[in-house]
Structures are given as structure tokens and as C-alpha cells.
Motif scaffolding. Structure first.
Motif, PDB file in Angstrom:
ATOM      1  N   CYS A 102      -0.103  12.001   8.967  1.00  0.00           N
ATOM      2  CA  CYS A 102       0.377  13.383   9.009  1.00  0.00           C
ATOM      3  C   CYS A 102      -0.164  14.126   7.790  1.00  0.00           C
ATOM      4  CB  CYS A 102       1.905  13.410   9.021  1.00  0.00           C
ATOM      5  SG  CYS A 102       2.648  12.546  10.433  1.00  0.00           S
ATOM      6  N   ASP A 103      -0.390  15.415   7.968  1.00  0.00           N
ATOM      7  CA  ASP A 103      -0.989  16.233   6.920  1.00  0.00           C
ATOM      8  C   ASP A 103       0.105  16.914   6.099  1.00  0.00           C
ATOM      9  OD1 ASP A 103      -2.405  18.067   5.347  1.00  0.00           O
ATOM     10  OD2 ASP A 103      -3.927  18.393   6.899  1.00  0.00           O
ATOM     11  N   LYS A 162      -0.046  -2.783   1.226  1.00  0.00           N
ATOM     12  CA  LYS A 162      -1.255  -3.053   2.007  1.00  0.00           C
ATOM     13  C   LYS A 162      -1.989  -1.781   2.413  1.00  0.00           C
ATOM     14  CE  LYS A 162       0.315  -7.430   4.005  1.00  0.00           C
ATOM     15  NZ  LYS A 162       1.417  -7.605   3.060  1.00  0.00           N
ATOM     16  N   VAL A 163      -1.335  -0.637   2.281  1.00  0.00           N
ATOM     17  CA  VAL A 163      -1.893   0.610   2.812  1.00  0.00           C
ATOM     18  C   VAL A 163      -1.941   1.676   1.725  1.00  0.00           C
ATOM     19  CG1 VAL A 163      -1.707   2.340   4.634  1.00  0.00           C
ATOM     20  CG2 VAL A 163      -0.808   0.039   5.031  1.00  0.00           C
ATOM     21  N   PRO A 164      -3.127   2.112   1.305  1.00  0.00           N
ATOM     22  CA  PRO A 164      -3.212   3.175   0.295  1.00  0.00           C
ATOM     23  C   PRO A 164      -2.684   4.502   0.835  1.00  0.00           C
ATOM     24  CG  PRO A 164      -5.394   2.631   1.150  1.00  0.00           C
ATOM     25  CD  PRO A 164      -4.448   1.618   1.724  1.00  0.00           C
ATOM     26  N   VAL A 165      -2.301   5.373  -0.077  1.00  0.00           N
ATOM     27  CA  VAL A 165      -1.714   6.663   0.303  1.00  0.00           C
ATOM     28  C   VAL A 165      -2.650   7.468   1.192  1.00  0.00           C
ATOM     29  CG1 VAL A 165      -0.852   8.870  -0.585  1.00  0.00           C
ATOM     30  CG2 VAL A 165      -0.299   6.736  -1.787  1.00  0.00           C
ATOM     31  N   VAL A 166      -3.960   7.391   0.944  1.00  0.00           N
ATOM     32  CA  VAL A 166      -4.916   8.160   1.713  1.00  0.00           C
ATOM     33  C   VAL A 166      -4.911   7.763   3.200  1.00  0.00           C
ATOM     34  CG1 VAL A 166      -6.890   6.598   1.368  1.00  0.00           C
ATOM     35  CG2 VAL A 166      -7.279   9.060   1.668  1.00  0.00           C
ATOM     36  N   GLU A 167      -4.442   6.554   3.502  1.00  0.00           N
ATOM     37  CA  GLU A 167      -4.349   6.136   4.901  1.00  0.00           C
ATOM     38  C   GLU A 167      -3.002   6.489   5.524  1.00  0.00           C
ATOM     39  OE1 GLU A 167      -5.624   2.184   5.861  1.00  0.00           O
ATOM     40  OE2 GLU A 167      -7.040   2.137   4.229  1.00  0.00           O
ATOM     41  N   LEU A 168      -2.038   6.797   4.673  1.00  0.00           N
ATOM     42  CA  LEU A 168      -0.724   7.194   5.174  1.00  0.00           C
ATOM     43  C   LEU A 168      -0.682   8.684   5.509  1.00  0.00           C
ATOM     44  CD1 LEU A 168       1.595   5.307   2.664  1.00  0.00           C
ATOM     45  CD2 LEU A 168       1.208   4.727   5.070  1.00  0.00           C
ATOM     46  N   PHE A 169      -1.247   9.493   4.623  1.00  0.00           N
ATOM     47  CA  PHE A 169      -1.166  10.946   4.766  1.00  0.00           C
ATOM     48  C   PHE A 169      -2.494  11.625   4.477  1.00  0.00           C
ATOM     49  CE2 PHE A 169       2.993   9.615   2.788  1.00  0.00           C
ATOM     50  CZ  PHE A 169       3.730   9.615   3.973  1.00  0.00           C
ATOM     51  N   ASP A 170      -2.694  12.760   5.104  1.00  0.00           N
ATOM     52  CA  ASP A 170      -3.759  13.669   4.712  1.00  0.00           C
ATOM     53  C   ASP A 170      -3.177  14.696   3.747  1.00  0.00           C
ATOM     54  OD1 ASP A 170      -5.939  12.627   6.151  1.00  0.00           O
ATOM     55  OD2 ASP A 170      -5.245  13.583   7.997  1.00  0.00           O
ATOM     56  N   GLY A 171      -4.061  15.287   2.961  1.00  0.00           N
ATOM     57  CA  GLY A 171      -3.599  16.348   2.045  1.00  0.00           C
ATOM     58  C   GLY A 171      -3.053  15.785   0.759  1.00  0.00           C
ATOM     59  N   SER A 222      -9.241  -0.236   5.735  1.00  0.00           N
ATOM     60  CA  SER A 222      -8.324   0.486   6.607  1.00  0.00           C
ATOM     61  C   SER A 222      -7.558  -0.473   7.487  1.00  0.00           C
ATOM     62  CB  SER A 222      -9.099   1.491   7.477  1.00  0.00           C
ATOM     63  OG  SER A 222      -8.211   2.237   8.276  1.00  0.00           O
ATOM     64  N   ILE A 223      -6.479  -1.019   6.950  1.00  0.00           N
ATOM     65  CA  ILE A 223      -5.679  -1.954   7.714  1.00  0.00           C
ATOM     66  C   ILE A 223      -5.039  -1.286   8.928  1.00  0.00           C
ATOM     67  CG2 ILE A 223      -3.596  -1.548   6.344  1.00  0.00           C
ATOM     68  CD1 ILE A 223      -2.925  -4.473   6.686  1.00  0.00           C
ATOM     69  N   LEU A 224      -4.784   0.025   8.829  1.00  0.00           N
ATOM     70  CA  LEU A 224      -4.138   0.721   9.935  1.00  0.00           C
ATOM     71  C   LEU A 224      -5.050   0.855  11.135  1.00  0.00           C
ATOM     72  CD1 LEU A 224      -2.193   3.548   8.094  1.00  0.00           C
ATOM     73  CD2 LEU A 224      -1.363   1.360   8.912  1.00  0.00           C
ATOM     74  N   ASN A 225      -6.356   0.666  10.955  1.00  0.00           N
ATOM     75  CA  ASN A 225      -7.294   0.779  12.068  1.00  0.00           C
ATOM     76  C   ASN A 225      -7.706  -0.571  12.638  1.00  0.00           C
ATOM     77  OD1 ASN A 225      -7.386   3.580  11.945  1.00  0.00           O
ATOM     78  ND2 ASN A 225      -8.939   3.545  10.333  1.00  0.00           N
ATOM     79  N   TYR A 227       0.852   4.301  -7.907  1.00  0.00           N
ATOM     80  CA  TYR A 227       0.141   3.463  -8.872  1.00  0.00           C
ATOM     81  C   TYR A 227      -1.264   3.211  -8.349  1.00  0.00           C
ATOM     82  CZ  TYR A 227       0.902  -0.594  -5.784  1.00  0.00           C
ATOM     83  OH  TYR A 227       0.905  -1.460  -4.724  1.00  0.00           O
ATOM     84  N   GLU A 228      -2.144   2.797  -9.235  1.00  0.00           N
ATOM     85  CA  GLU A 228      -3.544   2.577  -8.883  1.00  0.00           C
ATOM     86  C   GLU A 228      -3.823   1.087  -8.716  1.00  0.00           C
ATOM     87  OE1 GLU A 228      -5.723   5.134  -8.357  1.00  0.00           O
ATOM     88  OE2 GLU A 228      -3.980   6.454  -8.695  1.00  0.00           O
ATOM     89  N   LYS A 229      -4.585   0.767  -7.677  1.00  0.00           N
ATOM     90  CA  LYS A 229      -5.001  -0.611  -7.428  1.00  0.00           C
ATOM     91  C   LYS A 229      -6.343  -0.595  -6.723  1.00  0.00           C
ATOM     92  CE  LYS A 229      -3.089  -2.957  -4.060  1.00  0.00           C
ATOM     93  NZ  LYS A 229      -2.115  -3.729  -3.247  1.00  0.00           N
ATOM     94  N   ALA A 230      -7.319  -1.297  -7.280  1.00  0.00           N
ATOM     95  CA  ALA A 230      -8.662  -1.387  -6.678  1.00  0.00           C
ATOM     96  C   ALA A 230      -9.213   0.005  -6.375  1.00  0.00           C
ATOM     97  CB  ALA A 230      -8.617  -2.235  -5.410  1.00  0.00           C
ATOM     98  N   ALA A 231      -9.091   0.904  -7.352  1.00  0.00           N
ATOM     99  CA  ALA A 231      -9.622   2.271  -7.258  1.00  0.00           C
ATOM    100  C   ALA A 231      -8.989   3.087  -6.142  1.00  0.00           C
ATOM    101  CB  ALA A 231     -11.134   2.243  -7.084  1.00  0.00           C
ATOM    102  N   ALA A 232      -7.774   2.731  -5.749  1.00  0.00           N
ATOM    103  CA  ALA A 232      -7.056   3.485  -4.723  1.00  0.00           C
ATOM    104  C   ALA A 232      -5.620   3.711  -5.191  1.00  0.00           C
ATOM    105  CB  ALA A 232      -7.075   2.745  -3.393  1.00  0.00           C
ATOM    106  N   THR A 233      -4.980   4.752  -4.648  1.00  0.00           N
ATOM    107  CA  THR A 233      -3.605   5.076  -4.994  1.00  0.00           C
ATOM    108  C   THR A 233      -2.654   4.523  -3.930  1.00  0.00           C
ATOM    109  OG1 THR A 233      -4.320   7.108  -6.104  1.00  0.00           O
ATOM    110  CG2 THR A 233      -1.991   6.941  -5.504  1.00  0.00           C
TER     111      THR A 233
END
Length: 262
Positions: A43-44, A253-262, A30-33, A178-184
Motif C-alpha cells: 500500500c502507498d 524477513k521483509v524490508p520496509v520497501v517491500e511492505l509499503f510504497d512511499g 523479495s520474499i513476498l514475491n 533499523y538498518e540491515k544489509a543496506a535495507a531498512t
């Protein structure tokens, strides 16, 4: 007794190794943290106010870019200098004038008056539209002119400024997953810019040797600012490509799951 000591030692080593791996995963996931003052609020996408939340987040992030944020791979965007190979040339016109524009800069991008953003999602792509309103923006470059203009011979290299009063810059970033290191992750595959302003002032600093002629020429161009700017909208493709590259530095540097919820 020796066997008991050996077992305990092995358990402790295994525990320390597990903790080290967990700490590594936590710190890198979690680079954002990592910052005491995160630059991005999640944002959701399921909420009806998602675009309003996204607009506020982008507004905050842009204002923070008065200075570079190296942790996120983001340069300062207050005074942007474009690569030297960003060059626009015009061939011979009817009066034989050749023009070359290079060494571009934009000043004031981190001082928006307001921002409206929306993310249009489909099965294949996601398009992020960012509409930014400013009180004023200044574009600078160098102009080389060789030939004849209004019957006057020219062979000059002069600074040029465009001053946009109350402009709106509309960026469009087409994103793919795209997928990288088991993350989107997202990446920008296409970017575009549409710059609009009712008043655009041109200032060729030393196009003519006569100060009076220079001032009159700039005044005539500025009186027809939007029409004259339409002739040099080639700039926008260069700027859009640059900002797409900057955005990608952040997205990788930031997977989608850290950018948005939902």
C-alpha cells in the motif's frame, strides 16, 4: 589462437558468475514475491486510502494463517497454543484462595468479521493499530485453585473457557526502524492488546464436584461477564507479547520497501 580461446573462456566464466550473483540477489531480495499467491499487498503511504488498503491486506493475511506460512516465518493462528511458561498466579485473597492459570489457547483468530488498521508515523516511531471484530472467540486455559471459595474447600485443576460473543480485539504495535544489509526494516519494540466484549461466558468445567453448583457458579459469573473479565485482564499482556514476537518473525524477513510504497 590459444590466447583467443583463453580470453573467450574467461569472459564466459565472468558472465556466468555475474548472472549467478544477479540471480541470487533477485531471489533473496523479495520474499513476498516468492509465492504464487503473495500474502501481502503493498500500500502507498502517500495515498489518502492507505489505511483502507492496509486493512484489506491485513484481513487477507490473517485469513491465510489457518495454516502456517513457513516461508514468512508465520505459524498458524487459528488455534494458538501459548508457551508453558505463560502463567498467571493470584496470591491469597481475603478468603485464602490461591489461583494459577496456564496452558492458554485462543481459537478462531483467523476468522475476523472485519478489520480496521492504521499506521501512525512520526519522526521517531511508527505505531500500527489493528482493530479486529469477531463473531465469536474462545479462550481456553487450565485453572488450579487451592483454598476456600464461598465457604467450600477447593483443591482442583480444571479446564476453563471464556467465550467472547461479538468481541473487538485492539492490537497496538510500536515499531522502530533499523538498518540491515543496506535495507531498512521494522521491528516491534512494544505491543499491547485491549479485548472488549459485551457478553463473555465463563465455563469452569469441574470447579465443584456438584454439577448443579458448577452450572450455577458459571451462570453467575457470565451474567457479569465484562466486570469479571476485568479482574483477569492480565491475560492480555501475555497475548500481546506473543503476537509481537510472531509479527517480528515476519518483519525481520521483509524490508520496509517491500511492505509499503512511499
Amino acid at each position: 589462437m590459444n590466447s583467443l580461446v583463453l580470453c573467450v573462456t574467461l569472459l564466459l566464466i565472468s558472465y556466468d558468475g555475474l548472472q549467478s550473483r544477479q540471480n541470487f540477489l533477485t531471489s533473496s531480495s523479495s520474499i513476498l514475491n516468492k509465492s504464487e499467491s503473495p500474502i501481502w499487498k503493498k500500500c502507498d503511504r502517500r495515498r489518502t486510502d492507505f489505511n483502507q488498503c492496509l486493512s484489506k491486506t491485513i484481513h487477507k493475511t490473517l485469513r491465510l494463517l489457518d495454516k502456517p506460512l513457513k516461508l514468512y516465518g508465520l505459524p498458524s493462528l487459528y488455534d494458538v497454543t501459548f508457551p508453558p511458561d505463560a502463567v498467571i498466579e493470584f496470591g491469597n485473597t481475603t478468603d485464602g484462595l490461591r489461583q494459577k492459570y496456564h496452558n492458554y489457547r485462543i481459537i478462531g483468530l483467523t476468522k475476523p468479521r472485519s478489520i480496521r488498521a492504521r499506521l501512525d508515523s512520526s519522526v521517531v516511531t511508527n505505531t500500527l493499530i489493528i482493530e479486529i471484530n469477531y463473531s465469536k472467540l474462545v479462550w481456553k486455559c487450565e485453572c488450579e485453585a487451592n483454598g476456600t471459595l464461598v465457604l467450600l474447600p477447593l483443591n482442583v485443576r480444571t479446564p476453563l473457557e471464556f467465550t467472547f460473543d461479538n468481541p473487538t480485539f485492539i492490537f497496538a504495535f510500536e515499531l522502530e526502524e533499523y538498518e540491515k544489509a543496506a535495507a531498512t526494516y521494522f521491528r516491534v519494540i512494544e505491543s499491547a492488546l485491549d479485548a472488549r466484549a459485551r457478553d463473555i461466558r465463563f465455563d469452569f468445567k469441574h470447579l465443584f464436584s456438584s454439577k448443579r453448583l458448577n452450572e450455577e457458579f458459571n451462570s453467575e459469573l457470565s451474567a457479569k461477564g465484562p466486570q469479571m473479565y476485568a479482574l483477569v485482564k492480565h491475560y492480555e499482556a501475555i497475548f500481546a507479547q506473543y503476537f509481537g514476537s510472531v509479527f517480528n518473525s515476519f518483519l525481520e524477513k521483509v524490508p520496509v520497501v517491500e511492505l509499503f510504497d512511499g
